[in-house]
Design an enzyme around this catalytic site. Structure first.
Site, PDB file in Angstrom:
ATOM      1  N   ASP A  67       0.812  -1.215   0.000  1.00 41.80           N
ATOM      2  CA  ASP A  67       0.000   0.000   0.000  1.00 41.80           C
ATOM      3  C   ASP A  67       0.845   1.265   0.000  1.00 41.80           C
ATOM      4  O   ASP A  67       2.055   1.216   0.176  1.00 41.80           O
ATOM      5  CB  ASP A  67      -0.980   0.001   1.190  1.00 41.80           C
ATOM      6  N   ASN A 136      -7.187  -2.376  14.434  1.00 46.88           N
ATOM      7  CA  ASN A 136      -8.598  -2.593  14.084  1.00 46.88           C
ATOM      8  C   ASN A 136      -8.800  -3.825  13.195  1.00 46.88           C
ATOM      9  O   ASN A 136      -9.878  -4.039  12.667  1.00 46.88           O
ATOM     10  CB  ASN A 136      -9.189  -1.341  13.419  1.00 46.88           C
ATOM     11  N   HIS A 138      -7.147  -4.460  10.334  1.00 48.97           N
ATOM     12  CA  HIS A 138      -6.903  -4.306   8.901  1.00 48.97           C
ATOM     13  C   HIS A 138      -5.660  -5.096   8.473  1.00 48.97           C
ATOM     14  O   HIS A 138      -4.763  -5.359   9.272  1.00 48.97           O
ATOM     15  CB  HIS A 138      -6.835  -2.833   8.476  1.00 48.97           C
ATOM     16  N   GLU A 143      -9.526  -1.814   5.289  1.00 50.22           N
ATOM     17  CA  GLU A 143     -10.107  -1.387   6.557  1.00 50.22           C
ATOM     18  C   GLU A 143     -11.407  -2.147   6.840  1.00 50.22           C
ATOM     19  O   GLU A 143     -12.039  -2.659   5.906  1.00 50.22           O
ATOM     20  CB  GLU A 143     -10.406   0.117   6.493  1.00 50.22           C
TER      21      GLU A 143
END
Ligand code: PGA
Length: 237
Positions: A67, A136, A138, A143
């Site tokens: 990414d 979280n 990801h 996400e």
């Protein structure tokens, strides 16, 4: 799944480097999927040391990173391009034209995303994908959301991700709010996946990812379906 619990960050980094080294030795022209973040830094240090000792040769390796922040140039010190140069690429003999990191400043990010997936496919897919996990849940910048997205795509970052990443920027409003990320398709098609989890802050997400329901609200949970997943974790402090 193979779960390896270790008792230090040093051990996590050494074991991860062992697995990546084995891949490069067994298939010198392999395709590595690489990750940014704090977690893999120790692994990259180990790989650099092994290269310097003459134990590893990256000259035929191709790398695809997961990414990049959107709207950030490769020269920006907090870009993932800069991170990879600093933490790994410039210290080893990997060929610069074989180092692929998504373009944060592409004129047409969606066209770029399609070309990125095509390039991965043309290289025969990823042999070994290195992953971290977000607080979280990801993986890359996939996400939590309503659906798993297969392709490389543009994503709006969650508040929790912006919060977690602000430590690298001078203030929270400097953190980009969007990114371009590999989707779960290329990750799940990788022949091997190596997931690293470092620190108690990752414990909850890791447990849910490995043992909870497989759902897009916990993106890493899709890895339960991967046929060759190795997890190295140091989450008990
Ligand atoms: P970290 O990030 O290695 O900096 O904890 C992991 C991630 O967000 O994927």
């Amino acid at each position: 799944m193979q779960l390896i619990r270790v008792s230090s960050y040093e051990e996590l980094s050494r074991k991860a480097a062992d697995i990546i080294s084995a891949q490069v030795i067994l298939k010198p022209g392999c395709v590595l999927g690489l990750a940014t973040g704090s977690t893999p830094i120790g692994t990259y240090r180990q790989l650099i040391e092994r290269f310097r000792r003459g134990d590893l040769d990256f000259s035929r390796v191709t790398a695809f990173n997961l990414d990049e922040y959107l709207g950030i140039s490769p020269e920006h010190p907090q870009s993932y391009h800069a991170f990879m140069q600093e933490q790994l690429f410039r210290h080893i003999n990997i060929c610069p034209r074989r180092c692929h990191v998504p373009e944060g400043c592409a004129e047409d990010p969606r066209a770029f995303a399609r070309a990125y997936d095509q390039a991965i496919a043309e290289h025969g897919g990823i042999d070994l994908q290195l992953l971290g996990i977000g607080n979280n849940g990801h993986i890359a910048f996939n996400e939590p959301g309503d659906a798993f997205i297969k392709e490389t795509h543009v994503v709006s970052l969650k508040k929790s991700t912006i919060e977690a990443n602000k430590r690298f920027f001078t203030s929270i409003d400097q953190v980009p709010t969007q990114a371009i990320t590999m989707g779960v398709g290329s990750i799940m098609q990788a022949k091997k996946v190596l997931l690293l989890a470092e620190g108690p802050v990752k414990k909850d997400a890791l447990e849910k990812a490995l043992y909870g329901p497989i759902c897009p609200q916990m993106p890493a949970s899709i890895l339960q379906l991967h046929p060759d997943l190795t997890v190295i974790c140091h989450v008990d402090g």
